[in-house]
Design a protein around this motif. Structure first.
Motif, PDB file in Angstrom:
ATOM      1  N   ASP A 325     -14.024 -30.447 -17.787  1.00 29.88           N
ATOM      2  CA  ASP A 325     -15.042 -29.601 -18.407  1.00 29.88           C
ATOM      3  C   ASP A 325     -16.450 -30.136 -18.159  1.00 29.88           C
ATOM      4  O   ASP A 325     -17.408 -29.659 -18.758  1.00 29.88           O
ATOM      5  N   SER A 352     -12.436 -21.371 -20.311  1.00 30.21           N
ATOM      6  CA  SER A 352     -12.433 -22.614 -21.082  1.00 30.21           C
ATOM      7  C   SER A 352     -13.612 -22.730 -22.045  1.00 30.21           C
ATOM      8  O   SER A 352     -13.654 -23.670 -22.844  1.00 30.21           O
ATOM      9  N   LEU A 353     -14.566 -21.794 -21.981  1.00 27.13           N
ATOM     10  CA  LEU A 353     -15.759 -21.875 -22.812  1.00 27.13           C
ATOM     11  C   LEU A 353     -15.872 -20.671 -23.735  1.00 27.13           C
ATOM     12  O   LEU A 353     -15.462 -19.564 -23.378  1.00 27.13           O
ATOM     13  N   THR A 354     -16.449 -20.894 -24.900  1.00 24.64           N
ATOM     14  CA  THR A 354     -16.702 -19.797 -25.820  1.00 24.64           C
ATOM     15  C   THR A 354     -17.863 -18.951 -25.288  1.00 24.64           C
ATOM     16  O   THR A 354     -18.702 -19.447 -24.524  1.00 24.64           O
ATOM     17  N   PRO A 355     -17.936 -17.678 -25.691  1.00 22.16           N
ATOM     18  CA  PRO A 355     -19.085 -16.863 -25.279  1.00 22.16           C
ATOM     19  C   PRO A 355     -20.412 -17.492 -25.678  1.00 22.16           C
ATOM     20  O   PRO A 355     -21.388 -17.412 -24.930  1.00 22.16           O
ATOM     21  N   GLU A 356     -20.449 -18.130 -26.845  1.00 25.79           N
ATOM     22  CA  GLU A 356     -21.683 -18.762 -27.302  1.00 25.79           C
ATOM     23  C   GLU A 356     -22.097 -19.898 -26.375  1.00 25.79           C
ATOM     24  O   GLU A 356     -23.281 -20.076 -26.076  1.00 25.79           O
ATOM     25  N   ARG A 357     -21.129 -20.668 -25.906  1.00 28.07           N
ATOM     26  CA  ARG A 357     -21.430 -21.781 -25.015  1.00 28.07           C
ATOM     27  C   ARG A 357     -21.924 -21.273 -23.662  1.00 28.07           C
ATOM     28  O   ARG A 357     -22.860 -21.816 -23.083  1.00 28.07           O
ATOM     29  N   PRO A 369     -14.825 -11.063 -21.245  1.00 31.69           N
ATOM     30  CA  PRO A 369     -13.630 -11.699 -21.809  1.00 31.69           C
ATOM     31  C   PRO A 369     -12.495 -11.901 -20.815  1.00 31.69           C
ATOM     32  O   PRO A 369     -11.532 -12.603 -21.109  1.00 31.69           O
TER      33      PRO A 369
END
Length: 442
Positions: A325, A352-357, A369
């Motif tokens: 990561d 592997s990452l959130t939308p916020e990240r 998504p």
């Protein structure tokens, strides 16, 4: 031995786990409260195969603990391992403030540890300079510079079975303790002075970066001649004098070491008045390699169309490798801002990452998504990560979601050219690939 490992980043945590697994009583010292809390809660703060289970086992067995400072790490350690970061400054020079601060803590210990080992990557001559100073001189006969040679995704395996162990010493006194610290680890030994050990670390990474850059030059050669890049790299790498490792067609090198250490070595050469033309050429070549996908997109889509903001480019994956990561110097860090500046509308899928990240990393990008949502209405797609979801995707269905020209730029050369071309996609890879090349379903 009682061992304190200062710094619980990628190198330090690997060292702490490896030494505890070998039977030493280890305290991992971490000054960052959030990271310390995660480790005490048995959570690894980054992705690395095998670490979670080993951390659980060692904490439960009492062979490993964590502390916020070296002073609170418990009874005087027999050995202190310094593995703090040396991040690059804008000029490429390593920032050694964390290393100096850690060594100052070591020098203040009373009684002094019998062994002081530095694993942080530092420019040639750093150890000699510190040992000549007032704080370092008393520890001269206890000091060793022993660089790490860990590959992301295989850190524990590399610790257990290294290709070599390097010990840079000012005299033979600490060597028995160094061998005791590495007990159970079988590898060829290189026993030398600290400066030579520091150069060995930089030389290894600079050579690997050179190999990646040479592979990129072969991509250019194959583009000019029509030769099959897969066959050329395979045929070249089968020579045992060369080998296949790091000989791959990609958009440059990335990760926590190769870009940083190549820039640092080039900076050291400029600072000391030395000329390293190969290293300089590698750094220049790397920047050219990174922009190859942008050139392909511009060639097919047209600069005017991009500038008009009429084109959506789907970015499939942000990681340089699926198993890490660490996005430092990953191609996405150069490519996405470059495409955004060219006027492209970006839509990113990264599982592997959130939308916020993702939004925090690339505010101009829309987050999708899934691959299908990323590709819907896109005129082009950029594959930056060989995620299994892409290798096993129904590309016939995905191609129908896109708009002409339906360009797919495969920066990992991980998808089968013939199968993708048959779906109606315009397939471009890093260098020409024959229809039979590549693996995986279409």
């Amino acid at each position: 031995m009682r061992v304190a490992v200062v710094g619980q980043g990628y190198v330090g945590l690997t060292a702490a786990l490896g030494l505890a697994e070998q039977g030493h009583r280890v305290t991992g010292v971490e000054s960052d409260p959030a990271r310390l809390a995660a480790l005490e809660d048995r959570r690894i703060p980054f992705d690395e195969p095998g670490m979670d289970g080993l951390l659980d086992r060692l904490l439960a067995g009492g062979g490993l603990r964590f502390a916020a400072t070296l002073a609170t790490a418990g009874p005087g350690p027999d050995a202190v391992v310094v593995a703090v970061g040396s991040p690059p400054t804008p000029t490429g020079r390593p920032d050694l403030r964390h290393v100096h601060a850690a060594l100052a803590q070591v020098a203040a210990l009373d009684p002094a540890p019998s062994l002081v080992m530095v694993k942080s990557t530092v420019p040639p001559g750093t150890s000699a300079t510190w040992l000549a100073g007032a704080r370092g001189a008393p520890l001269r006969d206890r000091y060793v510079y022993s660089p790490e040679f860990l590959n992301q995704g295989a850190a524990l395996e590399d610790w257990r079975h290294p290709a070599r162990l390097v010990a840079g010493l000012s005299g033979p006194g600490p060597l028995p303790l160094v061998r005791e610290l590495y007990r159970g680890v079988e590898a060829p030994w290189v026993v030398t002075d600290p400066t030579s050990a520091e150069v060995i670390k930089y030389a290894g990474n600079a050579f690997l970066a050179t190999k990646v850059s040479f592979a990129a030059d072969l991509v250019t050669l194959c583009e000019g001649t029509g030769a099959d890049i897969d066959a050329v790299l395979t045929g070249t790498g089968l020579d045992p004098r060369i080998g296949p490792a790091f000989l791959r067609a990609e958009a440059g090198y990335a990760g926590s070491c190769l870009p940083k250490d190549t820039r640092a070595l080039a900076h050291w050469a400029r600072l000391t008045g030395h000329h390293l033309p190969v290293v300089d050429a590698v750094a220049t070549s790397h920047q050219t390699q990174l922009l190859r996908p942008v050139r392909i997109l511009t060639e097919h889509l047209g600069a005017a169309r991009l500038l008009a903001g009429e084109t959506t480019v789907a970015v499939l994956g942000l990681r340089y490798q699926t198993w890490t990561d660490d996005l430092r110097d990953a191609p996405c860090q150069t490519l996405l801002p470059e495409l955004a500046a060219s006027g492209a509308r970006l839509r990113v899928w990264e599982p592997s990452l959130t939308p916020e990240r993702i939004t925090a990393l690339f505010p101009v990008a829309e987050v999708a998504p899934g691959p299908d949502r990323a590709l819907a209405g896109a005129a082009a797609a950029l594959v930056l990560t060989d995620w299994p979801e892409l290798l096993g995707a129904d590309w016939s269905a995905l191609a129908r979601l896109m708009r002409p020209p339906r360009l797919l730029v495969d920066t990992k050369n991980c998808l089968p050219p013939a199968a993708l071309t048959a779906t109606g996609l315009v397939y471009r890879s890093m260098g020409p690939r024959r229809p039979a090349a590549g693996t995986g379903p279409g």
